[in-house]
Design a protein around this motif. Sequence first.
Motif, PDB file in Angstrom:
ATOM      1  N   GLY A   1      88.990  29.866  26.645  1.00  0.00           N
ATOM      2  CA  GLY A   1      88.854  29.640  25.274  1.00  0.00           C
ATOM      3  C   GLY A   1      87.405  29.947  24.670  1.00  0.00           C
ATOM      4  N   ALA A   2      86.233  29.947  25.727  1.00  0.00           N
ATOM      5  CA  ALA A   2      85.095  30.191  25.212  1.00  0.00           C
ATOM      6  C   ALA A   2      85.181  32.035  25.139  1.00  0.00           C
ATOM      7  CB  ALA A   2      83.952  29.810  26.376  1.00  0.00           C
ATOM      8  N   CYS A   3      85.682  32.704  26.152  1.00  0.00           N
ATOM      9  CA  CYS A   3      85.919  34.082  26.074  1.00  0.00           C
ATOM     10  C   CYS A   3      86.755  34.383  24.854  1.00  0.00           C
ATOM     11  CB  CYS A   3      86.384  34.551  27.492  1.00  0.00           C
ATOM     12  SG  CYS A   3      85.099  34.234  28.759  1.00  0.00           S
ATOM     13  N   ASP A   4      87.703  33.709  24.709  1.00  0.00           N
ATOM     14  CA  ASP A   4      88.407  34.115  23.232  1.00  0.00           C
ATOM     15  C   ASP A   4      87.705  34.113  22.104  1.00  0.00           C
ATOM     16  OD1 ASP A   4      90.291  34.186  21.244  1.00  0.00           O
ATOM     17  OD2 ASP A   4      91.022  32.350  21.581  1.00  0.00           O
ATOM     18  N   VAL A   5      86.791  32.930  21.823  1.00  0.00           N
ATOM     19  CA  VAL A   5      86.327  33.022  20.448  1.00  0.00           C
ATOM     20  C   VAL A   5      84.873  34.082  20.601  1.00  0.00           C
ATOM     21  CG1 VAL A   5      84.887  31.302  21.241  1.00  0.00           C
ATOM     22  CG2 VAL A   5      85.034  31.448  18.795  1.00  0.00           C
ATOM     23  N   ALA A   6      84.266  34.326  21.725  1.00  0.00           N
ATOM     24  CA  ALA A   6      83.359  35.141  22.018  1.00  0.00           C
ATOM     25  C   ALA A   6      83.764  36.581  21.747  1.00  0.00           C
ATOM     26  CB  ALA A   6      82.525  34.729  23.334  1.00  0.00           C
ATOM     27  N   ALA A   7      84.992  37.040  22.287  1.00  0.00           N
ATOM     28  CA  ALA A   7      85.357  38.312  21.882  1.00  0.00           C
ATOM     29  C   ALA A   7      85.622  38.602  20.506  1.00  0.00           C
ATOM     30  CB  ALA A   7      86.893  38.358  22.927  1.00  0.00           C
ATOM     31  N   GLU A   8      86.163  37.565  19.758  1.00  0.00           N
ATOM     32  CA  GLU A   8      86.399  37.875  18.245  1.00  0.00           C
ATOM     33  C   GLU A   8      85.041  37.770  17.629  1.00  0.00           C
ATOM     34  OE1 GLU A   8      89.148  38.531  17.173  1.00  0.00           O
ATOM     35  OE2 GLU A   8      89.563  38.598  19.363  1.00  0.00           O
ATOM     36  N   LEU A   9      84.009  36.923  17.950  1.00  0.00           N
ATOM     37  CA  LEU A   9      82.763  37.085  17.426  1.00  0.00           C
ATOM     38  C   LEU A   9      81.821  38.183  17.723  1.00  0.00           C
ATOM     39  CD1 LEU A   9      81.441  33.406  17.972  1.00  0.00           C
ATOM     40  CD2 LEU A   9      82.130  34.607  15.774  1.00  0.00           C
ATOM     41  N   ARG A  10      81.858  38.899  18.870  1.00  0.00           N
ATOM     42  CA  ARG A  10      81.607  40.341  19.155  1.00  0.00           C
ATOM     43  C   ARG A  10      82.379  41.406  18.513  1.00  0.00           C
ATOM     44  NH1 ARG A  10      78.583  43.600  19.744  1.00  0.00           N
ATOM     45  NH2 ARG A  10      77.572  44.566  21.404  1.00  0.00           N
ATOM     46  N   ALA A  11      83.498  41.316  18.201  1.00  0.00           N
ATOM     47  CA  ALA A  11      84.391  42.295  17.298  1.00  0.00           C
ATOM     48  C   ALA A  11      83.756  42.355  15.867  1.00  0.00           C
ATOM     49  CB  ALA A  11      85.665  41.924  17.415  1.00  0.00           C
ATOM     50  N   VAL A  12      83.172  41.233  15.486  1.00  0.00           N
ATOM     51  CA  VAL A  12      82.658  41.407  14.021  1.00  0.00           C
ATOM     52  C   VAL A  12      81.166  41.689  14.128  1.00  0.00           C
ATOM     53  CG1 VAL A  12      84.411  39.551  13.345  1.00  0.00           C
ATOM     54  CG2 VAL A  12      82.172  38.873  13.747  1.00  0.00           C
ATOM     55  N   GLY A  13      80.698  42.035  15.216  1.00  0.00           N
ATOM     56  CA  GLY A  13      79.438  42.680  15.202  1.00  0.00           C
ATOM     57  C   GLY A  13      78.127  41.796  15.512  1.00  0.00           C
ATOM     58  N   LEU A  14      78.625  40.497  16.104  1.00  0.00           N
ATOM     59  CA  LEU A  14      77.507  39.694  16.746  1.00  0.00           C
ATOM     60  C   LEU A  14      77.179  39.758  17.743  1.00  0.00           C
ATOM     61  CD1 LEU A  14      78.739  36.306  14.578  1.00  0.00           C
ATOM     62  CD2 LEU A  14      77.153  37.824  13.859  1.00  0.00           C
ATOM     63  N   GLU A  15      76.068  39.435  18.301  1.00  0.00           N
ATOM     64  CA  GLU A  15      75.580  39.108  19.830  1.00  0.00           C
ATOM     65  C   GLU A  15      75.805  37.944  20.100  1.00  0.00           C
ATOM     66  OE1 GLU A  15      74.501  41.627  21.591  1.00  0.00           O
ATOM     67  OE2 GLU A  15      74.242  43.126  19.906  1.00  0.00           O
ATOM     68  N   VAL A  16      76.513  37.721  21.453  1.00  0.00           N
ATOM     69  CA  VAL A  16      77.142  36.661  21.806  1.00  0.00           C
ATOM     70  C   VAL A  16      76.806  36.678  23.234  1.00  0.00           C
ATOM     71  CG1 VAL A  16      79.192  35.246  21.890  1.00  0.00           C
ATOM     72  CG2 VAL A  16      79.182  36.882  20.128  1.00  0.00           C
ATOM     73  N   ALA A  17      76.421  35.400  23.566  1.00  0.00           N
ATOM     74  CA  ALA A  17      76.317  34.891  24.889  1.00  0.00           C
ATOM     75  C   ALA A  17      77.434  33.834  25.260  1.00  0.00           C
ATOM     76  CB  ALA A  17      74.744  34.497  25.401  1.00  0.00           C
ATOM     77  N   VAL A  18      77.983  33.615  26.519  1.00  0.00           N
ATOM     78  CA  VAL A  18      78.989  32.614  26.804  1.00  0.00           C
ATOM     79  C   VAL A  18      78.008  32.008  27.972  1.00  0.00           C
ATOM     80  CG1 VAL A  18      81.024  32.197  28.123  1.00  0.00           C
ATOM     81  CG2 VAL A  18      81.088  33.778  26.304  1.00  0.00           C
ATOM     82  N   VAL A  19      77.931  30.556  28.160  1.00  0.00           N
ATOM     83  CA  VAL A  19      77.189  29.874  29.018  1.00  0.00           C
ATOM     84  C   VAL A  19      78.215  29.366  29.714  1.00  0.00           C
ATOM     85  CG1 VAL A  19      75.434  28.315  29.735  1.00  0.00           C
ATOM     86  CG2 VAL A  19      74.922  29.779  27.794  1.00  0.00           C
ATOM     87  N   LEU A  20      78.395  29.425  30.980  1.00  0.00           N
ATOM     88  CA  LEU A  20      79.389  28.535  31.821  1.00  0.00           C
ATOM     89  C   LEU A  20      78.942  27.316  32.427  1.00  0.00           C
ATOM     90  CD1 LEU A  20      80.860  31.873  33.737  1.00  0.00           C
ATOM     91  CD2 LEU A  20      81.503  30.689  31.585  1.00  0.00           C
ATOM     92  N   GLY A  21      79.600  26.212  32.167  1.00  0.00           N
ATOM     93  CA  GLY A  21      79.388  24.835  32.623  1.00  0.00           C
ATOM     94  C   GLY A  21      78.184  24.403  31.480  1.00  0.00           C
TER      95      GLY A  21
END
Length: 429
Positions: A20-40
Motif C-alpha cells: 500500500g505504501a509503494c502504491d501511493v508512492a508510485a502515484e506521487l512519483r508519477a506526478v513529479g514528486l520526490e518520495v521516500a518509503v520508510v519501512l516499519g
Amino acid sequence: MRRREDPGRRWGVLADDVTGACDVAAELRAVGLEVAVVLGVPDVEHLPRDVDVIVVGLGTRTAPRERAVAETLTAARALPAAGHGRWYQKYCSTFDSTDDGMIGPVADALLAEAALHGSAGTPATPHADRTVYRGHLFVGDRLLSESSLASHPLTPMTDSDLVRVLSRQTEHPVGSIPLRTVHAGPAAVAAELAAAPRHVLLDALDDADLDVLAAALHPDDGPAPHRLAGGGAGLMTAFGRRIPRAARAAVDGPAASEGPGIVLVGSASDRTRAQLDAVGGPTTTIDAHAAVADPATEAERVLDVVAGLLADGRRPVVSASHDPAAIAQAQAAHGTEVAAAAVEDVLARVARHAVERLGVRRLLVAGGESSGAVARGLGLRALRLTERVDPGVAWAVGVTDSGIPVAVLLKSGNFGGVDLFERAWGCAP
C-alpha cells in the motif's frame, strides 16, 4: 495563486502495509514528486529531510488493534521532526479490515493525537478500478461483497456499505457525502463537512471527483477543515497534484549494483496467477508442509534450484502454491495463518540468501504480506522511488542491512498488467 508549502506541513503518509505504501508512492512519483518509503516504524534520526512526501509502510493491516494503534502513533509522532507534520491515513482501496480491524481505531487515535475533530476519506482509487457511490465500494463493476475480496482468507469483505463497516470499528458516528455534493464543487463539500459526523466517507468515481475532495479538505485560499484525511492512493495522489514542486534537483537514491533478477510470489490473487501464467517456463513452488516443519531446509532446497537457473542465464520464479487442493490441505493441517507465515518466512530467506550468496540485485515481489516479509528479511529500512511501471507499481532502490544496494518492486497481488513479470525488467534500475 497557489500558496507556498509550509515545510513543516509536508505530507507524511501512514500506510497499513508495504505494498500500500509503494502504491501511493508510485502515484506521487508519477506526478513529479520526490518520495521516500520508510519501512516499519521509523527512527527519527534516519528519516529523510530532502523529499516532498514520506510514506511509512507499516505492517498493521491485519495486526491486533492495540499494536496497530501503537505503531501508527509512534510513526506519526516521528514525522514532524523531518518536516512532515500533515498526516494521511492510507488504508487499502478495498477497505480491507474486519469488524475487529484497525481503520476506525487508528483514525480515532490520530484524531486525539492531533486534536482534530473528525476524519474524512475515501478508498476510491480510479487507477485500481475502485470507486465509491452512495457509500458503497465497487471493484470494477461489482460491489465489494460480490468480488473476490469477499473470500479473502484474512480480511473477507462481505459488506459493501462502508458506513456500516466503519461503524462496527468505532463508537463514534459515521456518515457519508454523496456524489451529487462532490459534483457541486469544493465549497459544497466543505460546507457539508462542517456539519458532518466525526467520521465521513466520501463518494468518488474518478480523478476529477478526487481533485474536488482534495480542494475541499485542503483549500489553497483558506484554512483547512479540522479533519484527518485518509483513504486509498487516489485521494492522496489528488493532494499530490496540489503540492508545489520543490525548486531543486531531483534526489538521487542508492543505485542498485549490476546483477540478476528474481521473481518472488506469495499472492494468490487472480491477477498474480495470470502474471505467472504469462511468464511461462518453470516456477519453483514452495512446499507449505516443508516450510512449516523446517523453513531453513525448504529455503535451501529452493535456493539450489534458483542457483541452477541463474547459472543457465535464466530468471528464477519462486512461488507459493496456487493449487487449491494443496492450499486447503496445508491450511487444514497447520492453520491458515501458520501456513501463510511459514511460506513468507521461506520467501524472505530465499530473498536474503539470493542477494548475499548468489549475487541477485533486483527482486520483484508479488503480495502484500510477502513484500513485507521480504523487506524485513533483507533488512531494508528506506526506499527511494525510481521508475513507475504500472499504476500503483514502481521500482525502488534501497540498501540491505548488510550494505548491499538492491532494486525492489513490491506490488499488491491485484496490481500490474498481465505481462508485468516480463515487462518490468526493461525499466529496472
